[in-house]
Every structure is written in structure tokens, then in C-alpha cells.
Motif scaffolding. Structure first.
Motif, PDB file in Angstrom:
ATOM      1  N   PRO A 186       0.802  -1.230   0.000  1.00 15.60           N
ATOM      2  CA  PRO A 186       0.000   0.000   0.000  1.00 15.60           C
ATOM      3  C   PRO A 186       0.836   1.282   0.000  1.00 15.60           C
ATOM      4  CG  PRO A 186      -0.878  -1.573   1.577  1.00 15.60           C
ATOM      5  CD  PRO A 186       0.451  -2.110   1.126  1.00 15.60           C
ATOM      6  N   TRP A 187       2.082   1.209   0.484  1.00 17.53           N
ATOM      7  CA  TRP A 187       2.943   2.396   0.484  1.00 17.53           C
ATOM      8  C   TRP A 187       3.370   2.777  -0.931  1.00 17.53           C
ATOM      9  CZ3 TRP A 187       4.518   5.153   4.891  1.00 17.53           C
ATOM     10  CH2 TRP A 187       4.092   4.612   6.104  1.00 17.53           C
ATOM     11  N   ASP A 188       3.472   1.771  -1.796  1.00 12.04           N
ATOM     12  CA  ASP A 188       3.854   1.973  -3.191  1.00 12.04           C
ATOM     13  C   ASP A 188       3.457   0.708  -3.932  1.00 12.04           C
ATOM     14  OD1 ASP A 188       5.010   2.231  -5.681  1.00 12.04           O
ATOM     15  OD2 ASP A 188       7.014   2.751  -4.964  1.00 12.04           O
ATOM     16  N   THR A 189       2.395   0.791  -4.727  1.00  9.81           N
ATOM     17  CA  THR A 189       1.836  -0.417  -5.340  1.00  9.81           C
ATOM     18  C   THR A 189       2.734  -0.993  -6.434  1.00  9.81           C
ATOM     19  OG1 THR A 189       0.492   0.964  -6.819  1.00  9.81           O
ATOM     20  CG2 THR A 189      -0.552   0.148  -4.797  1.00  9.81           C
ATOM     21  N   ALA A 190       3.845  -0.328  -6.729  1.00  5.32           N
ATOM     22  CA  ALA A 190       4.820  -0.909  -7.653  1.00  5.32           C
ATOM     23  C   ALA A 190       5.807  -1.801  -6.916  1.00  5.32           C
ATOM     24  CB  ALA A 190       5.579   0.197  -8.384  1.00  5.32           C
ATOM     25  N   ARG A 191       5.634  -1.920  -5.572  1.00  4.94           N
ATOM     26  CA  ARG A 191       6.573  -2.682  -4.756  1.00  4.94           C
ATOM     27  C   ARG A 191       5.881  -3.858  -4.068  1.00  4.94           C
ATOM     28  NH1 ARG A 191      11.449   0.083  -3.983  1.00  4.94           N
ATOM     29  NH2 ARG A 191      11.397   2.178  -4.888  1.00  4.94           N
ATOM     30  N   ILE A 192       6.716  -4.799  -3.638  1.00  2.00           N
ATOM     31  CA  ILE A 192       6.211  -5.993  -2.960  1.00  2.00           C
ATOM     32  C   ILE A 192       5.829  -5.648  -1.513  1.00  2.00           C
ATOM     33  CG2 ILE A 192       7.529  -7.549  -4.431  1.00  2.00           C
ATOM     34  CD1 ILE A 192       8.762  -7.226  -0.928  1.00  2.00           C
ATOM     35  N   PRO A 193       4.891  -6.399  -0.917  1.00  6.05           N
ATOM     36  CA  PRO A 193       4.539  -6.172   0.482  1.00  6.05           C
ATOM     37  C   PRO A 193       5.310  -7.083   1.439  1.00  6.05           C
ATOM     38  CG  PRO A 193       2.943  -7.639  -0.485  1.00  6.05           C
ATOM     39  CD  PRO A 193       3.973  -7.349  -1.561  1.00  6.05           C
ATOM     40  N   GLY A 194       6.268  -7.854   0.892  1.00  6.35           N
ATOM     41  CA  GLY A 194       6.924  -8.891   1.688  1.00  6.35           C
ATOM     42  C   GLY A 194       6.146 -10.182   1.588  1.00  6.35           C
ATOM     43  N   GLY A 195       6.737 -11.243   2.119  1.00  5.81           N
ATOM     44  CA  GLY A 195       6.067 -12.528   2.033  1.00  5.81           C
ATOM     45  C   GLY A 195       6.553 -13.491   3.099  1.00  5.81           C
ATOM     46  N   SER A 196       5.894 -14.618   3.218  1.00  6.32           N
ATOM     47  CA  SER A 196       4.803 -15.032   2.357  1.00  6.32           C
ATOM     48  C   SER A 196       3.450 -14.442   2.739  1.00  6.32           C
ATOM     49  CB  SER A 196       4.690 -16.557   2.376  1.00  6.32           C
ATOM     50  OG  SER A 196       4.350 -17.022   3.684  1.00  6.32           O
ATOM     51  N   SER A 197       3.352 -13.860   3.957  1.00  4.71           N
ATOM     52  CA  SER A 197       2.068 -13.323   4.428  1.00  4.71           C
ATOM     53  C   SER A 197       1.835 -11.912   3.907  1.00  4.71           C
ATOM     54  CB  SER A 197       2.032 -13.330   5.960  1.00  4.71           C
ATOM     55  OG  SER A 197       2.279 -14.610   6.481  1.00  4.71           O
ATOM     56  N   THR A 240       5.729  -3.196   5.367  1.00  2.00           N
ATOM     57  CA  THR A 240       4.459  -2.468   5.230  1.00  2.00           C
ATOM     58  C   THR A 240       4.185  -1.548   6.420  1.00  2.00           C
ATOM     59  OG1 THR A 240       3.233  -4.314   6.231  1.00  2.00           O
ATOM     60  CG2 THR A 240       3.390  -4.274   3.812  1.00  2.00           C
ATOM     61  N   GLY A 241       5.139  -1.422   7.332  1.00  2.00           N
ATOM     62  CA  GLY A 241       4.943  -0.533   8.464  1.00  2.00           C
ATOM     63  C   GLY A 241       3.926  -1.026   9.459  1.00  2.00           C
ATOM     64  N   THR A 242       3.805  -2.346   9.601  1.00  2.00           N
ATOM     65  CA  THR A 242       2.862  -2.933  10.541  1.00  2.00           C
ATOM     66  C   THR A 242       3.617  -3.768  11.578  1.00  2.00           C
ATOM     67  OG1 THR A 242       2.517  -4.813   9.032  1.00  2.00           O
ATOM     68  CG2 THR A 242       0.964  -2.984   8.877  1.00  2.00           C
ATOM     69  N   VAL A 243       2.877  -4.273  12.549  1.00  2.00           N
ATOM     70  CA  VAL A 243       3.450  -5.106  13.607  1.00  2.00           C
ATOM     71  C   VAL A 243       3.176  -6.569  13.268  1.00  2.00           C
ATOM     72  CG1 VAL A 243       3.349  -5.718  16.059  1.00  2.00           C
ATOM     73  CG2 VAL A 243       3.155  -3.312  15.345  1.00  2.00           C
ATOM     74  N   GLY A 244       4.220  -7.379  13.275  1.00  2.00           N
ATOM     75  CA  GLY A 244       4.064  -8.802  12.999  1.00  2.00           C
ATOM     76  C   GLY A 244       4.746  -9.630  14.060  1.00  2.00           C
ATOM     77  N   VAL A 245       4.054 -10.643  14.572  1.00  2.00           N
ATOM     78  CA  VAL A 245       4.577 -11.447  15.678  1.00  2.00           C
ATOM     79  C   VAL A 245       4.636 -12.921  15.297  1.00  2.00           C
ATOM     80  CG1 VAL A 245       4.271 -12.145  18.089  1.00  2.00           C
ATOM     81  CG2 VAL A 245       3.615  -9.834  17.362  1.00  2.00           C
ATOM     82  N   LYS A 246       5.818 -13.519  15.490  1.00  2.00           N
ATOM     83  CA  LYS A 246       5.952 -14.977  15.440  1.00  2.00           C
ATOM     84  C   LYS A 246       5.987 -15.474  16.882  1.00  2.00           C
ATOM     85  CE  LYS A 246       9.455 -17.820  15.666  1.00  2.00           C
ATOM     86  NZ  LYS A 246       8.870 -19.021  16.305  1.00  2.00           N
ATOM     87  N   LEU A 256      11.083   5.493   8.374  1.00  2.00           N
ATOM     88  CA  LEU A 256      11.084   5.351   6.925  1.00  2.00           C
ATOM     89  C   LEU A 256      12.479   5.525   6.359  1.00  2.00           C
ATOM     90  CD1 LEU A 256       7.949   7.533   6.031  1.00  2.00           C
ATOM     91  CD2 LEU A 256       8.020   5.065   6.418  1.00  2.00           C
ATOM     92  N   ASP A 257      12.729   4.850   5.259  1.00  2.00           N
ATOM     93  CA  ASP A 257      13.934   5.048   4.456  1.00  2.00           C
ATOM     94  C   ASP A 257      13.471   5.377   3.049  1.00  2.00           C
ATOM     95  OD1 ASP A 257      16.391   5.025   3.186  1.00  2.00           O
ATOM     96  OD2 ASP A 257      16.534   2.832   3.122  1.00  2.00           O
ATOM     97  N   ASP A 258      13.680   6.611   2.635  1.00  2.00           N
ATOM     98  CA  ASP A 258      13.241   7.066   1.314  1.00  2.00           C
ATOM     99  C   ASP A 258      11.747   6.791   1.108  1.00  2.00           C
ATOM    100  OD1 ASP A 258      13.585   8.278  -1.156  1.00  2.00           O
ATOM    101  OD2 ASP A 258      14.192   6.434  -2.164  1.00  2.00           O
ATOM    102  N   GLY A 259      10.965   7.059   2.158  1.00  2.00           N
ATOM    103  CA  GLY A 259       9.518   6.943   2.068  1.00  2.00           C
ATOM    104  C   GLY A 259       8.961   5.550   2.244  1.00  2.00           C
ATOM    105  N   LEU A 260       9.810   4.573   2.566  1.00  2.00           N
ATOM    106  CA  LEU A 260       9.351   3.194   2.738  1.00  2.00           C
ATOM    107  C   LEU A 260       9.636   2.725   4.160  1.00  2.00           C
ATOM    108  CD1 LEU A 260      10.667   1.705  -0.626  1.00  2.00           C
ATOM    109  CD2 LEU A 260       8.278   2.206  -0.043  1.00  2.00           C
ATOM    110  N   PRO A 261       8.752   1.887   4.736  1.00  2.00           N
ATOM    111  CA  PRO A 261       8.883   1.488   6.146  1.00  2.00           C
ATOM    112  C   PRO A 261      10.110   0.632   6.423  1.00  2.00           C
ATOM    113  CG  PRO A 261       6.657   1.073   5.324  1.00  2.00           C
ATOM    114  CD  PRO A 261       7.504   1.387   4.135  1.00  2.00           C
TER     115      PRO A 261
END
Length: 497
Positions: free
Chosen positions: A145-156, A187-193, A456-461
Motif C-alpha cells: 500500500p505504500w507503493d503499489t509498484a513494490r512488494i509487500p513482503g512474504g509469504s504473508s 508495510t509498516g505494521t506489527v508482525g509477531v511470530k 522510513l527510508d526514502d519513504g518506505l517502512p
């Protein structure tokens, strides 16, 4: 975007309990948001409008009748499409399971339903959870969502994009080598394993059984803790489930105090020297700033060496494909999955049907990992590859144990770089595998980890990762909540929308 979709899960839960809003209103607002933006994000593979609204209406009726309800009752959630849900397809992002509707709920889904969380739908993922970018989904990549030309990470990636894009306040993901934490960072969110075995895997399609773990994804540490509390706990249906009390994660998230906490910064994961060279300068800068703020808040920062971590990727990419080879053997067109007959064969044999079905049903990355794993497990190579990797795994666990004798939690960047452009690393699988360098050790040792946005680094989380001893998940939430308050990383709506 409405005010309801901007709210955190905790705020929304309070509003629902106070009667300021109904679950139907909250759920409909998120469904409207999905309809508005998911054409661009592709975060969802299936949206269950009727089921979500029916569940929301049931919660509203029970609340109106005066029933005492769980904290998150009425708060909608998204679920990774690797987790079984009755009434909704579970495809694992693969053509092999296209259209399959499970006959039972995964334990975590059953717990969501019992707690009254309406399930909005199923989110996109790398096929069978194999990937670090969500570009390996058979149904097209999810987008950041920060830049739709980029990946959101994976696999989730679908779950992360849904939460970051305000399509859902909460989501479930799975983490085998960083697949919750890395997309959280990107994506600038919180993720917990959570600790391995702390959350049931029953009803979750297995990728690598000794590494997989279901966990929460949210926009705040407190929201993640509230969801963690819902899904965690012993499950007799899962032989790897830990029969122990759930750590007090919500209390820890509300506390968020690092005064007197001893935090170990991991030398081998970018803390200093040659290890820092593989990290983007902006990632290093945000990480150093976060460490400085933790020190200012009263934490004791020490550098810790975990020498076996440098072998983590090599060990992981032998253990994981080996377990993939074993787990995916069931998709043979005889017992499970797609069945196709080869076009050029009359009365084809079982082997020919199996070959045609697997060729059409599995994508390139899945095939690559099956081949690697089958080779590593083959006669004459088992001890040299798989056996040696398991020995390294033991050394990594010992490094963790030694580190936790001197510090309370460990800290590192979550990933070496911010989200890259779609297609940028697709031609070089090894480059993509290296993006998991910081997250993999936790899965090999079974310890819990959390990724928290730090700027952010250059506008990305950018994200930072805390790691804690097994069954000390509460330490993660305490440290993560403190860092969250200290850094105040900007939200997507403040920067993009």
C-alpha cells in the motif's frame, strides 16, 4: 476511507463495547474499503461478505441481549489463505488447491469464531507460503500500500497489505522463516511470530512442520497482543502444541517499559563490522536511532555475539525444503489436489497423471524447493546435507540460550532492505533468500519474535525485531510497545493518503 477503518482494533473494541458503533457497521466499513482499494492491492483472494456480516450481526444481537463477550468480539479480521476455513476456499495461493473448501476449521479459526471476530476473507500469499515477496502466488502478487509498484513482503504479504491498507484492523499470518515479521517491516505494521508450539498449527496447510508458526498481524503492538491472546494456548489436536500457560502478553503490551531492561544487539545481524555492510544505509540509520532511543529510555544496550547465526540461511534452506518435499508429497493427484491427465497419453498411468498434475498445479518456486528437499533427503546425501543442517540448528539454539543468560531480549533489524520493486529480484532466488537473514534464526530455534515499525527510508517502512526466550512472548510485547511509543513511526495515511 472512513473513521472506522482508521481505528485500531483496541479502539474499535472499546467503541463496540460502549455501544458507540455496531459490529455490522464496522464490518461493512472494512468491506467497503476492500471494494474500494483491493483492485490495486490484490491483498484478498476471497472476500466473504455474507459470512462476515452474518457473524457481525450475531455479535450485535448477543451484545444487545446483555451477554458478556470477549474483548475483540465484533472486530473484523482477515485470515491468510493457508489456514482452513469452512465455507470459504483455502487455496494456499496455488492452482493445486484452486476452489477447495475445507470440511473443518483450523483451531485458530475456531478460536476466532468463538471470540466473535467476523472473518472478512482470505488473504494472498506466496504459493504454499514459499517466498519472501508474495510474487509467487498463483493468483498474482499482492502489492504494498505504500507503493503499489513494490512488494509487500512474504509469504504473508496479503495479510500485511490488508492491515497496512486499512482493509482490516487485524490479520493472521504464518511465519516459517520470517513470513510474518518481514512483511510487517516492509508495510509498516506489527508482525509477531509466537514461540513454536504456542499457537496451534492444526488445520494449517504445512510447509515445514518444525518451523511453521501462526501469528498475529496488526497496526499496533497492543492490537497484536489482543489477537495473540485469542489464538494462543494448548491444543490436543496439535502434537507440537505446548501445554503451558499463555504468557501475559496484553498486560506486557500495556506496560511498555524498558527501564532496566537488558537488550542485546546481535553482532552478526548488522550490529557492527562486516555484518553491517549487507544492510541498506537507511535501514542502518533507523535502527541506530531506535537503539539510541531505547538507551535514553533506560534500557541497557550491550552487543551480543551469536556466531552460528551466520550459518542460519544455509541450514534453513536445507531443513525447510526437506520438510517441504515430505509435506507436499501428498499432492499427487491421487489423494489430494488437482488432477489432470496428460493430453498426449491414452489410458495414462498413475505416474503420468501425477506428473501432469504437479506440473500444472505447482509453480516454479514450489518445484524448486521440492527438488532441493528431495535431493537433500536422498540416499547418500542425507547426512551430508539434512543431517548437517540439523546440527547447525542445534548450535543456533545454543547461541540463543547463551545470549539469554546475559540479556532479556535480543534486537536486530527485521530485514536488510526496504520493499523492493515487483520483479526486481525474481530472476535471482538467492538474492531473495538472503532477505531472510535476520528472521530465520528464530524459526530454527523456536523462539518468539516481533517486528515493530521504526521509521522510513526514502519513504518506505523500516522495522526492528525483538527476540525473546521460548514462552517469554510477553517480553516481546513489553519491549515492542516501548519502542513503538519512543519512535512514533508514521502511518500510511499520514504519508501517502
Amino acid at each position: 476511507m472512513t473513521e472506522l477503518t482508521r481505528r485500531t482494533a483496541a479502539d474499535l473494541a472499546e467503541a463496540l463495547a460502549a455501544g458507540d458503533v455496531t459490529s455490522v457497521e464496522a464490518t461493512q466499513a472494512h468491506l467497503d474499503r476492500i471494494a474500494e482499494v483491493d483492485g490495486d492491492l490484490n491483498a484478498f483472494l476471497h472476500v466473504d461478505v455474507e459470512g462476515a456480516l452474518a457473524a457481525a450481526a450475531d455479535v450485535d444481537a448477543r451484545r444487545a441481549a446483555g451477554e458478556s463477550l470477549p474483548t475483540l468480539a465484533g472486530v473484523p479480521i482477515a485470515v491468510k489463505d493457508l489456514i482452513n476455513t469452512t465455507g470459504q476456499p483455502t487455496t494456499a495461493g496455488s492452482k493445486m488447491l484452486e476452489g477447495w473448501i475445507p470440511p473443518y476449521d483450523a483451531t485458530v479459526v475456531a478460536r476466532l469464531r468463538a471470540a466473535g471476530l467476523p472473518i472478512l476473507g482470505k488473504t494472498n500469499l506466496d504459493e504454499f507460503a514459499m517466498g519472501s515477496s508474495n510474487e509467487h502466488s498463483a493468483y498474482g502478487p499482492a502489492r504494498n500500500p505504500w507503493d503499489t509498484a513494490r512488494i509487500p513482503g512474504g509469504s504473508s504479504g496479503g495479510s500485511a497489505a490488508a492491515v497496512a491498507g486499512y482493509e482490516a484492523p487485524l490479520a493472521l499470518g504464518t511465519d516459517t522463516g520470517g513470513s510474518i515479521r518481514q512483511p510487517g517491516a516492509m508495510t509498516g505494521t506489527v508482525g509477531v511470530k509466537p514461540t513454536y508450539g504456542g499457537v496451534s498449527r492444526y488445520g494449517v496447510i504445512a510447509m515445514a512442520s518444525s518451523l511453521d508458526q501462526v501469528g498475529p498481524m496488526a497496526r499496533t503492538v497492543l492490537d497484536a497482543a489482543l489477537l495473540h491472546e485469542v489464538i494462543a494456548g494448548h491444543d490436543p489436536m496439535d502434537s507440537t502444541s505446548v501445554d503451558a500457560p499463555v504468557p501475559s502478553v496484553v498486560e506486557a503490551a500495556r506496560r511498555g517499559d524498558v527501564a532496566g531492561l537488558k537488550i542485546g544487539v546481535i553482532r552478526e545481524l548488522g550490529a557492527s563490522g562486516e555484518s553491517a555492510s549487507g544492510f541498506a544505509p537507511g535501514v542502518r540509520a533507523r535502527f541506530d536511532e531506535a537503539v539510541a532511543k531505547l538507551a535514553e529510555a533506560g534500557a541497557e544496550i550491550v552487543e551480543v555475539s551469536c556466531p552460528s547465526f551466520v550459518h542460519g540461511i544455509a541450514a534453513y534452506y536445507l531443513v525447510m525444503p526437506s520438510e517441504v518435499s515430505s509435506n507436499l508429497a501428498r499432492f499427487d493427484a491421487m489423494r489430494y489436489g488437482l488432477r489432470l491427465a496428460p493430453e498426449d497419453a491414452r489410458g495414462p498411468s498413475a505416474e503420468q497423471v501425477m506428473a501432469a498434475s504437479r506440473d500444472a498445479g505447482f509453480g516454479d518456486e514450489v518445484k524448486r524447493r521440492i527438488i532441493l528437499g528431495t535431493y537433500a533427503l536422498s540416499s547418500g546425501y542425507y547426512d551430508a546435507y539434512y543431517g548437517s543442517a540439523q546440527k547447525v540448528r542445534t548450535l543456533i539454539a545454543r547461541d540463543f540460550a547463551a545470549a539469554f543468560e546475559t540479556v532479556d531480549v535480543l534486537l536486530s533489524p527485521t530485514a536488510p532492505h526496504t520493499a523492493w520493486k515487483l520483479g526486481e529480484k525474481s530472476a535471482d532466488p538467492l538474492a531473495m533468500y538472503l532477505e531472510d537473514v535476520c528472521t530465520i534464526p528464530a524459526n530454527l530455534a523456536g523462539v518468539p519474535g516481533v517486528s515493530v515499525p521504526i521509521g522510513l527510508d526514502d519513504g518506505l517502512p523500516v522495522g526492528a525485531q525483538f527476540l525473546a526466550p521460548a514462552m517469554a512472548d510477553d517480553r516481546l510485547y513489553n519491549a515492542g510497545a516501548a519502542l513503538e511509543r519512543l519512535v512514533s513511526a508514521p502511518a500510511l495515511e499520514e504519508v501517502v493518503r
